[in-house]
Scaffold this active site. Sequence first.
Site, PDB file in Angstrom:
ATOM      1  N   SER A  33      33.649  31.217  36.972  1.00 14.52           N
ATOM      2  CA  SER A  33      32.519  30.984  37.881  1.00 14.52           C
ATOM      3  C   SER A  33      31.921  32.285  38.394  1.00 14.52           C
ATOM      4  CB  SER A  33      32.968  30.182  39.107  1.00 14.52           C
ATOM      5  OG  SER A  33      33.419  28.924  38.736  1.00 14.52           O
ATOM      6  N   HIS A  64      27.891  28.205  35.674  1.00 13.95           N
ATOM      7  CA  HIS A  64      28.382  28.205  34.292  1.00 13.95           C
ATOM      8  C   HIS A  64      27.205  27.905  33.365  1.00 13.95           C
ATOM      9  CE1 HIS A  64      32.827  28.194  34.950  1.00 13.95           C
ATOM     10  NE2 HIS A  64      32.434  27.833  36.151  1.00 13.95           N
ATOM     11  N   HIS A  86      36.143  22.256  33.314  1.00 12.37           N
ATOM     12  CA  HIS A  86      37.362  22.068  34.101  1.00 12.37           C
ATOM     13  C   HIS A  86      37.784  20.611  34.013  1.00 12.37           C
ATOM     14  CE1 HIS A  86      34.810  25.189  35.821  1.00 12.37           C
ATOM     15  NE2 HIS A  86      35.891  25.812  36.223  1.00 12.37           N
ATOM     16  N   TYR A  88      38.507  18.679  36.340  1.00  9.82           N
ATOM     17  CA  TYR A  88      37.898  17.832  37.383  1.00  9.82           C
ATOM     18  C   TYR A  88      36.516  17.320  37.009  1.00  9.82           C
ATOM     19  CZ  TYR A  88      35.408  22.105  38.813  1.00  9.82           C
ATOM     20  OH  TYR A  88      34.632  23.239  38.830  1.00  9.82           O
ATOM     21  N   GLU A  89      35.902  17.911  35.981  1.00 11.84           N
ATOM     22  CA  GLU A  89      34.579  17.435  35.584  1.00 11.84           C
ATOM     23  C   GLU A  89      34.664  16.079  34.887  1.00 11.84           C
ATOM     24  OE1 GLU A  89      31.852  20.663  34.049  1.00 11.84           O
ATOM     25  OE2 GLU A  89      33.653  21.855  34.356  1.00 11.84           O
ATOM     26  N   ALA A 116      37.580  32.566  38.913  1.00 13.42           N
ATOM     27  CA  ALA A 116      37.445  32.822  40.345  1.00 13.42           C
ATOM     28  C   ALA A 116      38.630  32.133  41.006  1.00 13.42           C
ATOM     29  CB  ALA A 116      36.141  32.228  40.849  1.00 13.42           C
ATOM     30  N   MET A 217      41.261  26.445  39.736  1.00  9.53           N
ATOM     31  CA  MET A 217      41.167  25.124  39.101  1.00  9.53           C
ATOM     32  C   MET A 217      40.976  25.215  37.587  1.00  9.53           C
ATOM     33  SD  MET A 217      38.538  23.536  41.882  1.00  9.53           S
ATOM     34  CE  MET A 217      38.763  23.833  43.653  1.00  9.53           C
ATOM     35  N   SER A 218      41.425  26.304  36.991  1.00  7.11           N
ATOM     36  CA  SER A 218      41.198  26.456  35.543  1.00  7.11           C
ATOM     37  C   SER A 218      42.347  27.232  34.914  1.00  7.11           C
ATOM     38  CB  SER A 218      39.881  27.223  35.331  1.00  7.11           C
ATOM     39  OG  SER A 218      39.997  28.547  35.803  1.00  7.11           O
ATOM     40  N   ASN A 241      37.681  34.306  47.699  1.00  9.01           N
ATOM     41  CA  ASN A 241      37.802  33.896  49.102  1.00  9.01           C
ATOM     42  C   ASN A 241      39.265  33.966  49.512  1.00  9.01           C
ATOM     43  OD1 ASN A 241      37.795  31.481  47.120  1.00  9.01           O
ATOM     44  ND2 ASN A 241      38.933  30.716  48.871  1.00  9.01           N
ATOM     45  N   HIS A 253      31.661  26.745  47.528  1.00 12.40           N
ATOM     46  CA  HIS A 253      31.371  27.206  46.165  1.00 12.40           C
ATOM     47  C   HIS A 253      30.407  28.393  46.193  1.00 12.40           C
ATOM     48  CE1 HIS A 253      31.229  27.062  41.852  1.00 12.40           C
ATOM     49  NE2 HIS A 253      29.947  26.752  41.810  1.00 12.40           N
TER      50      HIS A 253
END
Length: 278
Positions: A33, A64, A86, A88-89, A116, A217-218, A241, A253
Site C-alpha cells: 500500500s 493499489h 488481500h 480480506y477483499e 505497509a 494484512m498481507s 503507523n 488507511h
Amino acid sequence: MEKFLTLQQIDEAADAVRNKITTPPQVGMILGSGLGSLAELVENPIFIPYESIPYWPRSTVQGHVGRLALGKLAGKEVMVLQGRTHYYEGYPMDQITLPVRVMQRLGIKYLFVTNAAGAIHPDFEPGDVMIITDHISLIAMTGLNPLRGPNLVEIGERFPDMSQAYDRKLAELARTEAHKAGIQYREGVYAGLSGPSFESPADLRFLRTIGSDAVGMSTVPEVIVARHGGMRVLGISGISNKANLDGSTITTHEEVLEAGRVIAPKLQAIVLGVLRNL
Ligand code: HPA
C-alpha cells in the site's frame, strides 16, 4: 472437496504473461500500500493489466494500481506487481497467491515483498523501514493456509519447511545497502492477520506478547507459497503507523498511504541496491 486452482490453470495465467514478454524475469516484486512507485523505475516497461490475465485477482484497495510491470531494473529482469490483493477483499487464498505461482512457473527464483505495517515494537516510528527476519503466520495458523488443498507436487512438497522463510543472505544484502545509503532501518518479526479491521488494543498487546514487532494484512500467504516453491525471499515492511496498544489513538488507511511517501524512497534505495548485488 473445495475447488483449488490447478497447475493447468496456473500455467494458463503464466502463459498470458509469457506471451507478452521476450526476456524471462529473474526477480518478482510485490509492492504494498502506497509503495508502488518502484514500478515506475522499470526501464522500457511492458505493462500487463491484471484483468487481462486469467484467474488473476484484481486489487480493490485504494493505493493499489492493478497491473504488472515487466522490464529491467538495476540490471535485473523484474516482474513487479503494482498492487496486491488481500484475503480480506474476498478472494480465496489460492487466488491471492496465484501471482507467486505464476512467478514460479516463469522460472523466477527471488521474491521481494514489501508491505505497509503497524508498529508494535515500542521504538518503531511511522516512516521507518523494517527488514523482516521472520513472520508469525496467525492467518495461516488459524486454518487459512494458502497451501491448503491438493499439493502441487510439481512445485513443492506437502509439508514445506519455514525455518528460513526470509533469506538470510538477502536480508544481509539489504542491511549493507541501507548502511551505504545512510538509511536507518529496523528489523523484526511481522505478524500477518487477515484484516480488514485494524487491531483492538487487546489484540495488539497479545501480538506484542507473542513476539511481533510489526503487524499487517498481507505478505505471509505470498511468502509461504514462495517458500513452497523454493524461492528466496526478501521482505521489507514500511512502518505506517504506531499500533495503539492503549487505545489512545486511531489508525486510518489515509495515514498508511501518507507514510508511504516517506518510506518509498528508502525502500527504493535498498531494493535497487540489493538488485544490483544479486
Ligand atoms: N494494522 C494492520 N495492518 C496495517 C497496519 C496496522 O496498524 N498499518 C498498516 N497495515
